[in-house]
Scaffold this motif. Structure first.
Motif, short mmCIF file in Angstrom:
data_model
loop_
_atom_site.label_atom_id
_atom_site.label_comp_id
_atom_site.label_asym_id
_atom_site.label_seq_id
_atom_site.Cartn_x
_atom_site.Cartn_y
_atom_site.Cartn_z
N PHE A 281 102.69 34.45 136.82
CA PHE A 281 101.24 34.40 136.98
C PHE A 281 100.84 33.28 137.94
N LYS A 282 101.72 32.30 138.11
CA LYS A 282 101.42 31.15 138.97
C LYS A 282 101.71 31.44 140.44
N LEU A 283 102.34 32.57 140.71
CA LEU A 283 102.67 32.92 142.08
C LEU A 283 101.42 33.18 142.91
N SER A 284 101.55 32.97 144.21
CA SER A 284 100.46 33.29 145.12
C SER A 284 100.18 34.80 145.07
N ALA A 285 98.94 35.16 145.29
CA ALA A 285 98.53 36.57 145.19
C ALA A 285 99.32 37.47 146.15
N ARG A 286 99.84 36.91 147.24
CA ARG A 286 100.55 37.72 148.23
C ARG A 286 101.87 38.28 147.68
N TYR A 287 102.36 37.71 146.57
CA TYR A 287 103.61 38.20 145.99
C TYR A 287 103.39 39.16 144.83
N PHE A 288 102.14 39.33 144.41
CA PHE A 288 101.87 40.11 143.21
C PHE A 288 102.33 41.55 143.33
N ASP A 289 102.10 42.12 144.49
CA ASP A 289 102.43 43.54 144.66
C ASP A 289 103.92 43.80 144.47
N ILE A 290 104.75 42.90 145.00
CA ILE A 290 106.20 43.11 144.92
C ILE A 290 106.76 42.75 143.54
N ILE A 291 106.18 41.74 142.86
CA ILE A 291 106.72 41.29 141.58
C ILE A 291 106.14 42.07 140.41
N PHE A 292 105.07 42.84 140.65
CA PHE A 292 104.41 43.50 139.51
C PHE A 292 105.32 44.52 138.83
N ARG A 293 106.23 45.12 139.58
CA ARG A 293 107.20 46.04 138.96
C ARG A 293 107.98 45.34 137.86
N VAL A 294 108.34 44.08 138.12
CA VAL A 294 109.10 43.31 137.13
C VAL A 294 108.23 43.01 135.93
N PHE A 295 106.96 42.69 136.17
CA PHE A 295 106.03 42.47 135.05
C PHE A 295 105.95 43.72 134.18
N ASP A 330 93.80 41.68 136.28
CA ASP A 330 93.29 43.05 136.17
C ASP A 330 94.43 44.07 136.13
N MET A 331 95.45 43.84 136.97
CA MET A 331 96.59 44.75 136.99
C MET A 331 97.34 44.71 135.66
N ALA A 332 97.48 43.52 135.10
CA ALA A 332 98.17 43.36 133.81
C ALA A 332 97.43 44.08 132.69
N LYS A 352 88.63 50.46 138.02
CA LYS A 352 87.97 49.21 138.37
C LYS A 352 88.90 48.26 139.13
N THR A 353 90.15 48.68 139.31
CA THR A 353 91.14 47.79 139.93
C THR A 353 91.79 48.49 141.11
N GLU A 354 91.35 48.15 142.30
CA GLU A 354 91.87 48.80 143.50
C GLU A 354 93.36 48.52 143.71
N GLN A 355 93.82 47.34 143.26
CA GLN A 355 95.21 46.95 143.51
C GLN A 355 96.21 47.78 142.72
N PHE A 356 95.80 48.33 141.58
CA PHE A 356 96.70 49.13 140.77
C PHE A 356 96.70 50.55 141.33
N SER A 357 97.82 50.94 141.91
CA SER A 357 97.88 52.22 142.61
C SER A 357 98.79 53.20 141.88
N SER A 358 98.85 54.40 142.42
CA SER A 358 99.73 55.42 141.85
C SER A 358 101.19 55.00 141.92
N ARG A 359 101.52 54.13 142.89
CA ARG A 359 102.89 53.62 142.99
C ARG A 359 103.28 52.85 141.73
N HIS A 360 102.34 52.09 141.18
CA HIS A 360 102.61 51.36 139.95
C HIS A 360 102.67 52.32 138.75
#
Length: 555
Positions: A281-295, A330-332, A352-360
């Motif tokens: 959660f402390k990571l910069s937002a630019r890494y969220f997309d790649i690490i969210f799979r692990v979350f 929001d993604m979590a 309500k969360t644009e960042q959460f896509s069909s890929r997730h």
């Protein structure tokens, strides 16, 4: 049908490497020939496949599936030709979508290039280090059956401090000034393997949990490196690749752990693990997309304890109420709704969360398939159907959309295969035409629903010359009458094109029609059809000539 004449594993295994026999230009040309239906008369004899390719003229191709380099083509090109590849694409289509071969080829080619770059970097490092004093050897503590994530973390920190110190102290002034000599590659290629080899456990699952944390630690160290030293533009793709490899590794490790047993026997260790895991959660937002799979996989497997899910979701909601706009939050929350199997809440949060896509969302399907939760898998497949259906609008413009769409189709197909329930899968294929043509074509053929198979060819505007010859032959043997509309409509369409070439092909189809009517003992009906056809197009002189040449009418 080709899929019944040759072992599937033979074709799939060859498909892994066959494209590397050809240049990029030849692959493009071969795929274009396959797509426009230039391949016909495919036949199989043991592990030899023969076929014809129509280009400027006809070419005869023979593929040796055991020794592909010994394959031949009548074009006699000194280099591997597009005709061979077109025939192989046609063969492969009986087992899977040929486009997948190209995607995998592109991926492997990229990896090979990166490996070559890494080898060059490694070689340069070795040459430099040979001219310098050997690094001082420090005695590092080896972790043996220590069941404490806190102790693992202390060991990680000490090892990284020693690793970075040894790297930095041997650099020259110019190397320090230019930021050379110590790169992120050293962290991934040297520090990371050192962590993996620094521990041993009697319990295999605890060993995997340790590996998970070693991978997470390396990911975090790489992000710290970028923040401190930066990554040049020409190495940005390589840096991202290293991060992706670690994420893939964490995902795989989490899926391999027998999480339920580990939680029942070592819940305190898992709780320590979760505390450390939450550092993402402390990571910069630019890494969220790649690490969210692990979350997603972490909370779905290792940390999936009902009370923890409820507690952390409540904590995130409270932070949101306080005004937090963190993207990861929001993604979590979307993922926590999935973990509670609350489809309605998950969708409301997704909207309500644009960042959460069909890929997730595809990760959810992978998890449900892995757990063999078939009812839940179908529920989420159907829930996600409108989202993926909308994506078909960009199917031909966006490669990532095509890749995600076919991943979604694959999970639908897996559901049908494992449960035997094919109704929803077929409906999805129908709804998503034309992009699902190849899948639906194969489905109907396997089901031997030849009437609808013919209707599909007509709907797509395919004439018999564009359809696999072996498939047509099989339909003719089992239910030839269903082919009549296909040939009739093709003849009419060709005549309306009003050119000599089309007329000749129309005559060829008329001969096929004549053969089918004769076998059905309906010669009189065919004669009536020819008479009406000749009358209807009496003004087309060239067509009338072709009818005479074909001996359908006489002067």
């Amino acid at each position: 049908m080709l899929s019944k004449q040759i072992p599937k594993d033979v074709v799939l295994e060859l498909g892994k490497d066959v494209l590397f026999h050809f240049s990029g230009e030849v692959i493009q040309e071969g795929y274009a020939l396959y797509q426009k239906g230039a391949v016909y008369n495919i036949n199989v004899d043991n592990k030899t496949v023969t076929g014809s390719v129509s280009e400027e003229s006809g070419y005869a191709v023979s593929l040796d599936l055991e020794h592909f380099s010994e394959s031949s083509c009548s074009c006699f090109s000194s280099e591997p030709c597009a005709h061979k590849l077109a025939v192989f694409f046609q063969l492969y289509a009986s087992f899977g979508p040929p486009y997948q071969l190209i995607l995998e080829w592109k991926s492997k080619r990229g990896k090979q290039k990166n490996e070559q770059q890494e080898a060059m970097i490694s070689s340069a490092d070795q040459q430099e280090s040979s001219t310098k004093n050997a690094e001082p050897k420090t005695r590092k503590r080896v972790i043996q059956n220590i069941l404490s994530v806190d102790e693992w973390k202390k060991n990680f920190n000490q090892r990284f401090e020693d690793f970075e110190k040894n790297k930095m102290q041997n650099l020259t002034f110019k190397e320090l000034e230019r930021g050379e000599g110590y790169t992120f590659t050293h962290i991934h290629k040297e520090f990371y393997p050192g962590l993996l080899n620094a521990a041993s456990f009697m319990d295999d699952d605890i060993g995997k949990l340790y590996r998970f944390h070693a991978q997470l630690e390396t990911f975090l160290r790489l992000t710290e490196y970028e923040k401190q030293y930066g990554v040049p533009d020409y190495l940005a793709a390589h840096f991202k690749l290293n991060l992706s490899q670690l994420v893939d590794g964490m995902f795989k490790t989490a899926m391999e752990i027998q999480a339920e047993r580990l939680k029942s026997e070592h819940l305190d260790l898992i709780e320590q693990s979760l505390k450390e895991f939450q550092n993402i959660f402390k990571l910069s937002a630019r890494y969220f997309d790649i690490i969210f799979r692990v979350f997603q996989v972490g909370w779905a497997t290792i940390y999936h304890v009902d009370q923890w899910v409820v507690a952390y979701e409540k904590q995130l909601l409270e932070e949101k109420e306080k005004g937090s706009r963190a993207q990861f939050l929001d993604m979590a929350l979307v993922h926590f709704a999935f973990l509670r199997d609350d489809l309605t809440e998950a969708y409301q949060r997704m909207e309500k969360t644009e960042q959460f896509s069909s890929r997730h969302a595809l990760i959810w399907l992978e998890l449900l398939f892995h757990w063999e939760k078939w009812e839940s898998l179908l529920k989420w497949l159907l829930a996600l159907k409108p989202e993926f259906y909308r994506k078909t609008q960009d199917y031909y413009r966006d490669t990532s959309v095509r890749e995600q769409f076919h991943q979604y189709i694959e999970y639908f197909w897996k559901y049908a295969q494992y449960t035997g329930e094919e109704k929803e899968y077929e409906q999805m294929l129908v709804d998503c035409l034309p992009v699902t043509f190849y899948e639906y074509n194969e489905f109907l053929h396997v089901q031997q629903d030849f009437k609808r198979w013919v209707e599909l060819q007509i709907l797509m505007g395919y004439s018999p010359s564009l359809i696999n010859g072996t498939d047509l032959k099989e339909v003719e043997q089992l239910d030839m009458e269903v082919l009549l509309p296909l040939y009739h409509q093709s003849v009419d369409r060709l005549i309306r094109e009003k050119n000599r070439k089309s007329y000749k092909l129309a005559i060829r189809f008329l001969k096929k029609l004549q053969s089918i009517y004769k076998k059905l003992d309906r010669d009189v009906q065919f004669d009536d059809y020819i008479e009406k056809l000749a009358t209807q197009y009496a003004r087309l002189r060239a067509f009338q000539e072709e009818l005479r040449k074909g001996k359908f009418i006489h002067d």
